[in-house]
Structures are given as C-alpha cells and as structure tokens.
Design a protein around this motif. Sequence first.
Motif, PDB file in Angstrom:
ATOM      1  N   GLU A 430       2.893  16.093 -12.074  1.00  0.00           N
ATOM      2  CA  GLU A 430       1.615  15.402 -12.111  1.00  0.00           C
ATOM      3  C   GLU A 430       1.741  13.899 -12.565  1.00  0.00           C
ATOM      4  N   LEU A 431       1.104  13.139 -11.976  1.00  0.00           N
ATOM      5  CA  LEU A 431       0.878  11.783 -12.057  1.00  0.00           C
ATOM      6  C   LEU A 431      -0.389  11.403 -12.249  1.00  0.00           C
ATOM      7  N   ARG A 446     -16.447  -1.160  -6.695  1.00  0.00           N
ATOM      8  CA  ARG A 446     -15.869   0.194  -6.637  1.00  0.00           C
ATOM      9  C   ARG A 446     -14.591   0.247  -6.448  1.00  0.00           C
ATOM     10  N   PHE A 447     -13.815   1.277  -7.263  1.00  0.00           N
ATOM     11  CA  PHE A 447     -12.260   1.452  -7.491  1.00  0.00           C
ATOM     12  C   PHE A 447     -11.957   2.418  -6.512  1.00  0.00           C
ATOM     13  N   THR A 448     -10.933   2.159  -5.581  1.00  0.00           N
ATOM     14  CA  THR A 448     -10.065   3.376  -4.899  1.00  0.00           C
ATOM     15  C   THR A 448      -8.488   3.314  -5.119  1.00  0.00           C
ATOM     16  N   VAL A 449      -7.964   4.366  -4.799  1.00  0.00           N
ATOM     17  CA  VAL A 449      -6.561   4.220  -5.306  1.00  0.00           C
ATOM     18  C   VAL A 449      -5.681   4.727  -3.967  1.00  0.00           C
ATOM     19  N   SER A 450      -4.367   4.227  -3.982  1.00  0.00           N
ATOM     20  CA  SER A 450      -3.536   4.383  -2.947  1.00  0.00           C
ATOM     21  C   SER A 450      -2.334   4.935  -3.716  1.00  0.00           C
ATOM     22  N   PHE A 494      -4.461  15.614  -4.545  1.00  0.00           N
ATOM     23  CA  PHE A 494      -4.902  14.336  -4.800  1.00  0.00           C
ATOM     24  C   PHE A 494      -6.401  14.581  -5.624  1.00  0.00           C
ATOM     25  N   SER A 495      -6.912  13.860  -6.610  1.00  0.00           N
ATOM     26  CA  SER A 495      -8.049  14.228  -7.196  1.00  0.00           C
ATOM     27  C   SER A 495      -8.342  13.030  -8.182  1.00  0.00           C
ATOM     28  N   LEU A 504      -2.458  12.741  -9.157  1.00  0.00           N
ATOM     29  CA  LEU A 504      -1.423  13.184  -8.015  1.00  0.00           C
ATOM     30  C   LEU A 504      -0.609  14.296  -8.575  1.00  0.00           C
ATOM     31  N   ARG A 505      -0.937  15.566  -7.960  1.00  0.00           N
ATOM     32  CA  ARG A 505       0.104  16.977  -8.462  1.00  0.00           C
ATOM     33  C   ARG A 505       0.710  17.306  -7.108  1.00  0.00           C
TER      34      ARG A 505
END
Length: 707
Positions: A430-431, A446-450, A494-495, A504-505
């Motif tokens: 899990e990260l 607004r923030f998003t992740v990759s 992904f959550s 990320l799990r």
Amino acid sequence: MRHRGERASCLPLLLLLLAFCRGRVVRVPKGPLIRVMGTEVVIPCNVSDYDGPSEQNFDWEFSRETDFLRIVSTWDSTFTSEEYQKRVGHGDIKLRRTSNDAVELVIRNIQPTDQGRYKCSTPSTDATVQGNYDAEVQVKVISDGLSVSGSKARSSVSLGLSEGDSFKLRCSAITTSPEHTHLHVTWQIKGGSTWRDILSLTHEGKFHPGPGYEERYRNGDIRLDTGANDTYRLSVSQASSVDGGAYRCLVSEWVRGADSSWQKIQEKSVEIASVAIQRTALDVVISTSNVSVTERDSLDLTCNITTDRSGIFQPEVLWYFSASPDDTLSDAQVLLSVDRDSIVSDSTLISLSHVDRNSYRLLVREVDVEDSGYYFCQAAVWVPLHNGSWHKVVERTSAPVSVVVTALEPDYEVFLNASKTPKFSDDPTELNCRITNAQDTEANIRFTVSWYYRQRLRSDDVVTEELLATMDADWTLLLGDRSRERTQNGEIIFSKKAADIFSLRIQWTSESDRGDYFCVISAWSRHRNNSWVKSKDVTSASVSIFWATQDDMSFDVSWFAVRSFALDREPILLASLDRRGIVMQSRRNGSSDLSLERISPLEFRLRVHGCEDHDFGNHYCVVTPWVRSATGVWQREPDIKAKPIFLSVKMDVLNAFKYPLLIGIGLATVIGLLSCLIGYCSSRWCCKKEVQETRRERRRLMSMEMD
C-alpha cells in the motif's frame, strides 16, 4: 420485288458515276476582296482531291482586263513576267507555302494598279484530267480613309496617380472609306515589352474585356464609352499598381465580304498616355514585442498605422489571434474590428478603442492560459469613388506579437510513502501519495493523481516508466495496460482517502511487481468557459518495492587488484567464486594468503591473511548476475563493477628485524662453534705430528758462553 431489284442494279451505276465526277478542286476566297491602299494583302489558295505527289505546285497570274500577266510560281523561277520581276526580286510580292496543298500570295504595299483579277493555277499531276485546275478572285483597292488620334494638345501625356485614384483616356477614330466599313476599337496597356488588351468595342458593337480584366469590367471599374466627334473614352476606377504603363488606342477597319464573313482590311494605333501609379505606403506596427502577463491580469496592445495617403480616406483595423505564427489569416481567429465607419465589434472581455487617428488599442480583460499565442493587427485604407462607393487601395498586416500568459500555479509538494511493504511474495503493498504544504489553492484548483511503475534493473540500462493509472480533470480513472486487468479483478485498488491523499493498494504482490513506484500530482485550473486546464505537475520521489529471492538469482564474484595508485596498470585476478560455489585463486608470490567467503545471499567477503607490501593497491570486485527465467533457463546479465578500494600496507619494524636478527645470531654462533672445532682439530692432529718429527732431530743446545 421487281422495283427492289431495279434499285439494286442501279446502285453500282451511281457509284461509278460518282467516281467519274470526282476530280481536282482549286479554291480561292470568294470575291471581291476589298483592301486598303498601302496595306499588305494575303490571298490564300489550296487544292484538293488530286492524284500524284502530296506536295503540289502553284502559279499566280494577274489581269486588269483580259490578258493575264504571270506573277510568281512555286516551281518555275522563269515564270515571272518582266513587269513583276523587280517587285518579286525585292520581296514585295512572294509566295508563302502553308502546307503541301496550300500557298498564300503576299503583296506588300498594295496600290490601285494592283486592282484586278488574280488567278491561282495548279499544274496537273492526275492520271486523268478531271475537275478545275485554276480559280480566280477579284481584288478591289480603296483609298485609306481611317484616321486615329489622341489628345488635341499633344500626342501623348504623362499621368502621375496614387493607388486607388481614377483616370480617363480619350482617342478619336474616324473613317471616310467609300465602302461600308466598321471600326473595332481596343484599349491596350504595355507593361514590359508586350501590349495587353484591356477592353474592346468590336466591329459588331460588342464589348469584350481582355484577359485578367473580366471581373473589373463586370464591377464597372473599367468602362469604354463613345462620345461626340467619334471619341472613345476609357475610364479606369480604383487604379492599382498593375494599371501603370503606356496606353494606346488600337483601331482596325473591317468590311463584310461576299461570303458574309468579316474581314479586317487595315489597322492603326496611337499612344495616348503614360500612367505611373504610386503605391500607397502603409505601415502597421504593434507597439510592443513579446509580452508576458499573469493569468487573470489584463492584456493591453496598441496597433499603430502610418500612411502617406492624403485627401479623404478611412482606415479599417482588425485584430487577429493565432496559436502559431505561421498561420494564415484564414486560419486565424478574428478578435475585434473597426470598419471605415468606425463601428467597433466589442465583446464582454475584449474591447477595441480608437486612441487617435493612427492608434487602435486592444484590451483583453482577465486573460487565461488559453489566451497565450500570437496577436497581429491588419489595417486597410479605403478611398471614396465617384459613384459614392468605397475602394480599398492598400492592406497590410503587422508582424505577430508573442503573448505568454503565465498560469497562477498553486505551490505544493508531493510525498510518497509505503504504509505496507511486502516481505514475501503475495504480501500486500500500500502506497500513499500525499499533497503537502499546499498554498494558493483556490476553489478553481483541482488535484488529480497519476501512478507510475519503473522496473528495477541490475545494470545502468534506461527503463521507461509504465503508466498504471491516471485521473483526468473530472476525476475519471483511466487505467494503463499494465494494471487494467488486475484492477478490474480487484487485485489492484486505486482510491482517494482524503482531499490530499491518494492511495494505491496491491492486494497480493507478485515478483513482477518488484520495482520503483512514484506518483505525479497534477493541478487543474478552471478557465472562463468552465473548462479545466492542467497548470502544474509535481512528481514525488520513488519508493522501491523489493525483496530478495535467492532461488531465482545467483552470482559470479571475482576480485581484482591493480598495483598502482592511479589504476594505470592491468588488473590482477586474486580470486573468484562462481554461482556453483567453486572458489579459484591465482598463484601468489608472497607469503600472504587469501580467503573468499559468502556472508549472505547478497554479500561476499575477501580476506587477505599476512599482508605484505606487495599486497597494496586498488582492490575491487566484479559481479556477474545470473537470473533464472520463467522457463527455468539461467540467463547471464551484464557485469557490475564495484568502486575500487585502495589498500596500503604499513611495515612492522620489530617483526621486520626479528627474524633477520635471530638468523644472524644463529649463523654467527654456528660459525663460531665451527671455527673452534676447526681450530681444535687442527691443533690436535696437525700440530702434534710436526712436534714429534722435531723431537727426533732435537739436539742439545750449547751454552753461549762455550760458543
């Protein structure tokens, strides 16, 4: 049935009759031919339906009343009568062959004495004499009654005009011919070395514009009007640079022949004027060069126009926007414009103001990142015409100005940590990707992740990262090829745990998941049209997920030494341990010894026992990894060389002199004892024998006194 048979029997007879009726035909134009005194006359003659060679010969004769005089022949040089020999010799009368079966009789500077009948004859080359072998035409010579003139004051005038001006030119043409003739008037311009037709009034009373002037004629910019005293006036509106040059009036006289066709009998011209068109100078410049503004500030640009135009004119200004400096006007976007009536097309956030006669200001409020690009200004000069309309005389476009809108980037940092790390295969991972120290983050951010994965290699090969998943501006999750199937099966989750934490799990971590992971947090800004545009990317440091699996990996380890300080000598192999556990040592010259042992699956130790001075130098190891593939085959990986470590050997004085001293004392003792033994033996045996021999010869000594 009987009538049908009679018709069939008559058909061959008719064909035979037609064959006998067929014969040579000589043709000349139908007369009379009316020509003007002093002009050149061309009379064609051709022959058809003949036998013999393809090239036919021709004889020309002339008759004023009854007798014919021989003029010229194509095959007999002695054919010409004495009366025509001088004119034929000078080339005033000649034959011009146009084909094998056609010629033209050319008479230059025809005179009234040349009026009469002209006969064209062809010598027979046929098997049988059939048809006609000559033909006659009547030529009538009339006096020259055509007069063409320009201005009454002088033959030619010079006009200097500005671009967009109008001008008129006049010429007079009249004929006093006794015949019923028509005039054909053409206005021509000479640009360079050739004359080009502008507009004609034909002998049939029709207007015909020249090539390239059709549209201007339809628009009424070029007209040809007739006036009193047989004048023909050319009117040109909206003059441009192509209208500069010499102008002439070309008039030809036409007469209708006996066959009802029109024949041009003469042509005259007169140069009317020389027109010079001065182009209107227009410079269009934007006051600033490259501009950089911050998002939501105002962009202020000014377009300055200068022209040498005097009199009445009106400018027109348009502002354009383009994403590329190489785009054409058709590809660019029109922002605002002000027409010649000073009507401005404004919008809510963009305005155009007329600062003064030569300056036009563009103001863009609350600029956005999408406003970055190239801005340029186009200006045109309009002049009024005589009919009340306006004509655009010149148009120029400024050089593009680069505008860069700097986005209001939020200031933040990204930290990635592993809350769960696997120790063995099938353990969970899990990260957590966390946004920290966020500043200037408004509601419009607004923030998003990759998420990215990078495989760990045991060499320096460059490996590109693989996208696991990314979010777009509306938080829609887009999966990469590597994780798509496992995510759909629930193996990877992904959550978003919080507003600033993305997770990320991996439920069951496999050996193929070992490697480096990192995340990229993207900031999105809301624009004026409610669209979201990415403004910033921040990448975290990578987190390594790895555990050793000795069963699938083995190593060959070799130790080397370089007996120098600067690594400028060849390395010497000391010892090696292959992946099967076999140790090999090289032959050594000194008394020191080596040992090589494996401390752990990934650690190897070299020991040097009893170091001597020749053991100094740079020592390093070279590791050759061997990896077992999924098929069970061992594959050799590239060698990995360790950083050299320098080994210096210090001398121990006591130990250095102890053995030599003991050896010296021992040797001295042995030599001493050996010397005593030799001396004793010598005195015992060798010296004793000599005394006995002396005693046998001993004699009593005499007293000195007795001597």
